[in-house]
Design a protein around this motif. Structure first.
Motif, PDB file in Angstrom:
ATOM      1  N   MET A 268     -18.875   9.501 -23.682  1.00  0.00           N
ATOM      2  CA  MET A 268     -20.031   8.667 -24.040  1.00  0.00           C
ATOM      3  C   MET A 268     -20.094   8.422 -25.548  1.00  0.00           C
ATOM      4  O   MET A 268     -20.474   7.337 -25.991  1.00  0.00           O
ATOM      5  N   VAL A 269     -19.731   9.429 -26.322  1.00  0.00           N
ATOM      6  CA  VAL A 269     -19.681   9.231 -27.774  1.00  0.00           C
ATOM      7  C   VAL A 269     -18.630   8.172 -28.102  1.00  0.00           C
ATOM      8  O   VAL A 269     -18.853   7.284 -28.932  1.00  0.00           O
ATOM      9  N   LYS A 272     -20.035   4.782 -27.220  1.00  0.00           N
ATOM     10  CA  LYS A 272     -21.007   4.342 -28.232  1.00  0.00           C
ATOM     11  C   LYS A 272     -20.284   3.808 -29.465  1.00  0.00           C
ATOM     12  O   LYS A 272     -20.692   2.798 -30.038  1.00  0.00           O
ATOM     13  N   TYR A 275     -19.089   0.458 -28.589  1.00  0.00           N
ATOM     14  CA  TYR A 275     -20.216  -0.476 -28.519  1.00  0.00           C
ATOM     15  C   TYR A 275     -20.573  -0.973 -29.922  1.00  0.00           C
ATOM     16  O   TYR A 275     -20.792  -2.167 -30.140  1.00  0.00           O
ATOM     17  N   HIS A 276     -20.660  -0.036 -30.852  1.00  0.00           N
ATOM     18  CA  HIS A 276     -21.027  -0.416 -32.225  1.00  0.00           C
ATOM     19  C   HIS A 276     -19.961  -1.320 -32.840  1.00  0.00           C
ATOM     20  O   HIS A 276     -20.278  -2.275 -33.542  1.00  0.00           O
ATOM     21  N   PRO A 285     -23.531   8.750 -35.735  1.00  0.00           N
ATOM     22  CA  PRO A 285     -23.585   9.629 -34.557  1.00  0.00           C
ATOM     23  C   PRO A 285     -24.958  10.287 -34.366  1.00  0.00           C
ATOM     24  O   PRO A 285     -25.256  10.773 -33.284  1.00  0.00           O
ATOM     25  N   ASP A 287     -27.822   8.728 -34.514  1.00  0.00           N
ATOM     26  CA  ASP A 287     -28.797   7.768 -33.967  1.00  0.00           C
ATOM     27  C   ASP A 287     -29.128   8.084 -32.526  1.00  0.00           C
ATOM     28  O   ASP A 287     -28.255   8.370 -31.732  1.00  0.00           O
TER      29      ASP A 287
ATOM     30  N   ILE B 196     -15.495   0.014 -21.150  1.00  0.00           N
ATOM     31  CA  ILE B 196     -15.276  -0.105 -22.596  1.00  0.00           C
ATOM     32  C   ILE B 196     -14.232   0.912 -23.062  1.00  0.00           C
ATOM     33  O   ILE B 196     -13.424   0.622 -23.953  1.00  0.00           O
ATOM     34  N   THR B 220     -23.462   0.671 -22.833  1.00  0.00           N
ATOM     35  CA  THR B 220     -22.526   1.709 -23.308  1.00  0.00           C
ATOM     36  C   THR B 220     -22.996   2.366 -24.598  1.00  0.00           C
ATOM     37  O   THR B 220     -22.372   3.309 -25.060  1.00  0.00           O
TER      38      THR B 220
END
Lengths: 287, 287
Positions: A268-269, A272, A275-276, A285, A287, B196, B220
Motif C-alpha cells: 500500500m505504501v 501511494k 499514486y502521487h 509518507p 500524510d 498500479i 490507491t
C-alpha cells in the motif's frame, strides 16, 4: 484548410466541436453512413457539410481524421486511396498501432502522409450526442511517427491537437504505444468488466456501493464491437500485462491468507507512492 | 441533544459539518488526541468544544459517533463503558461488522444501545482538512441491527443520517454487510492497488493514461494503517471475492488467447447490462 472527419461518433463529434472552436477559419466536413447524424451536425454548425459518399469531399481534404473502428479503417483507406489530394495529411484515433500501421502504410501513395495518433480521451456513452470539447481538455495525446512521415506533418499534428486543448503530446514508437496502452487502457477495461461480472451477490449490490466501486466500473458500459478487436490486435502485450496484474493480485491474496500485515502495508505504501507520482504530487509518507 | 464525535478525521469532520448544517439546535462535541485539530474545529464552529479527555464529555453524550480505526474501537468502548449516560445511543463507521459487533456488545451495559452503521462515503485524502458535507450527499448508508438494539434507536439513526443527506439507508445483517462490502469496497481496493503496482513500464506511464486508468487507481492513495486491518477482519469473504474475480479475469484471458470474439462480446454485453442496472438506467442493447 479543409478538414474532413470520417465517422461522426463521440470522438469524431468532439473533434468537430473542438476544431470549430479553435480554428474559426477552417472548413469542417464529415463523412458518415448515418444521414441523420450529418444533418444534426450541420444544424449544430459544427460541420460545414456532411457527406455519405466520400468521393464528393475526400479530393478536397487537406487533413482527414479517421475516427472509425480499427477493422473498418484499413478497408476505408484502401477505397479512399486513389482520391486523396496530393500532400494531404491523414490521421486516426485508433487504440492499437503496430498492426494497423503495417497494414495501412503500403496502401498509400508517397505524396500522402498518414501520421498515426491516439487521443487518450473518451466517454462511456457513444455517438455524436455525447461528444464534447471538454473531453479533450488536458487529456494526453500520443503520436506514433514512422519513417515515412514528414517532420513538418508530425509537427503540424502536434500543434493542431495542442490547440484543440490536449495537454501532453507524446511521440513514441508504435511498439511502445501498444505496450503502454495495453497497460493503461486495455488492462483497465479487462479488469473493470471482470469486476462487475464477478458480482455473485445478486441482492441489489447497488444499495451497498460507494465511490470506489462506481469508479472501478465506470468503463463497463463498454462498446462490445470495438474492444474485442482492440484486445486481439494487441494480444501479446495485453496478455503479458494481465499476467503481471494477476501476480500482484496473488501477492495480496497470499498476504491476506497468511495475515501478513507488514507485506500488505508495504504494497500500500508503494501504491501511494505511485499514486502521487501519477498525479504529480509530492509524496510525504507521514500524510 | 448532545452529540459527541470521537475522532475528527475525514469522516468525523464530515459528520460535524453535516450535523451543524442539518441540526441547528444540537450541541456538537469532539474527542481527539490531536489538540490542534480540536482547536481548528472550534474555530470553524463545527463543534462547540473539543476534548482530549473523554471523561469530561462522554457522561453528557446522548449520541456518540465513533469515527476511529476498527482496532482502536474495541479498547475505546471498553474504557468508555463505565461513563456512558444511561439510554445513550452509540454508533460507529467501521467497514467490517461481524467481528467488531461480537467483541463490543458484551462490553456494554444493557441501558446503552450501540447501533452499528457504515456510511459508504470517503475521500482518498485524510484528515479534518478534507472533510466535507458533500461526501455524504446521496451516498449509501448501511445499518446492521442486532437483537440487542431497540427499534426506536435504529429508527433514530436511520432518520438522523437521512437528514444529513444520505440516500439509501439499508438495514441488513452484519454477515450480509461483510459479504457485500468485501465485494464492493475491499475487493475494489485490492484490485486498484494491484493494478498500479503491476506497472512495470517505468517510462513515465502517466503521459499515456486516460480517464480509465485514473479512475481505476483513484483509491490507491490508500491508508495503509486501516486497510490491512479491514482485510483481515473480513478475510473469508474477501478471499472468496478475490477468487471469483480471478475466475472472471481468466475467462477473459482465455477468450483473448483463443481469439474468441463471441465470448468477449458476451462478457461485455453482460457487463453493460450490469452497468445499466447499477446506475438505474434502462438497458437498450442497440445503444
Amino acid at each position: 484548410m479543409n478538414v474532413v472527419i470520417v465517422g461522426l461518433g463521440n470522438i469524431g463529434g468532439s473533434f468537430a466541436k473542438s476544431i470549430r472552436h479553435s480554428f474559426k477559419d477552417y472548413n469542417i466536413y464529415a463523412i458518415d453512413i448515418n444521414v441523420d447524424t450529418l444533418r444534426e451536425a450541420e444544424k449544430l454548425d459544427i460541420i460545414n457539410k456532411g457527406y455519405t459518399d466520400f468521393k464528393e469531399i475526400i479530393p478536397e481534404a487537406d487533413l482527414v481524421i479517421f475516427s472509425v473502428y480499427p477493422m473498418t479503417l484499413k478497408n476505408m483507406v484502401e477505397s479512399y486511396a486513389p482520391y486523396f489530394k496530393p500532400n494531404a495529411i491523414l490521421t486516426d484515433v485508433t487504440g492499437v498501432k503496430e498492426s494497423i500501421i503495417a497494414e495501412i502504410e503500403p496502401l498509400l501513395h508517397s505524396k500522402i502522409d498518414f501520421v498515426f495518433g491516439h487521443p487518450m480521451a473518451g466517454r462511456e456513452s457513444r455517438g455524436l450526442g455525447f461528444s464534447s470539447r471538454d473531453i479533450f481538455q488536458n487529456a494526453n495525446y500520443i503520436i506514433t511517427p514512422t519513417k515515412k512521415n514528414k517532420h513538418e506533418n508530425i509537427m503540424f499534428l502536434e500543434n493542431f491537437v495542442k490547440k484543440l486543448g490536449f495537454g501532453n503530446v507524446s511521440k513514441v514508437t508504435p511498439e511502445f504505444h501498444d505496450e503502454v496502452i495495453g497497460f493503461t487502457s486495455q488492462l483497465a477495461h479487462v479488469i473493470a468488466v471482470s469486476l462487475i461480472n464477478s458480482d455473485d451477490i445478486e441482492r441489489n449490490s447497488k444499495r451497498y456501493t460507494g465511490d470506489s466501486y462506481r469508479d472501478l466500473t465506470r468503463i463497463t458500459n463498454i462498446n462490445e464491437k470495438l474492444w474485442p478487436e482492440l484486445f486481439l490486435m494487441n494480444k501479446n502485450h495485453l496478455l503479458r500485462h494481465i499476467t503481471l496484474f494477476k501476480d500482484e493480485i496473488e501477492r495480496m491474496e497470499d498476504a491476506i491468507r497468511t495475515n501478513d500485515i507488514q507485506k500488505m502495508e508495504r504494497m500500500m505504501v508503494e501504491s501511494k507512492r505511485r499514486y502521487h507520482d501519477l498525479h504529480d504530487l509530492e509524496y510525504n509518507p507521514e500524510d
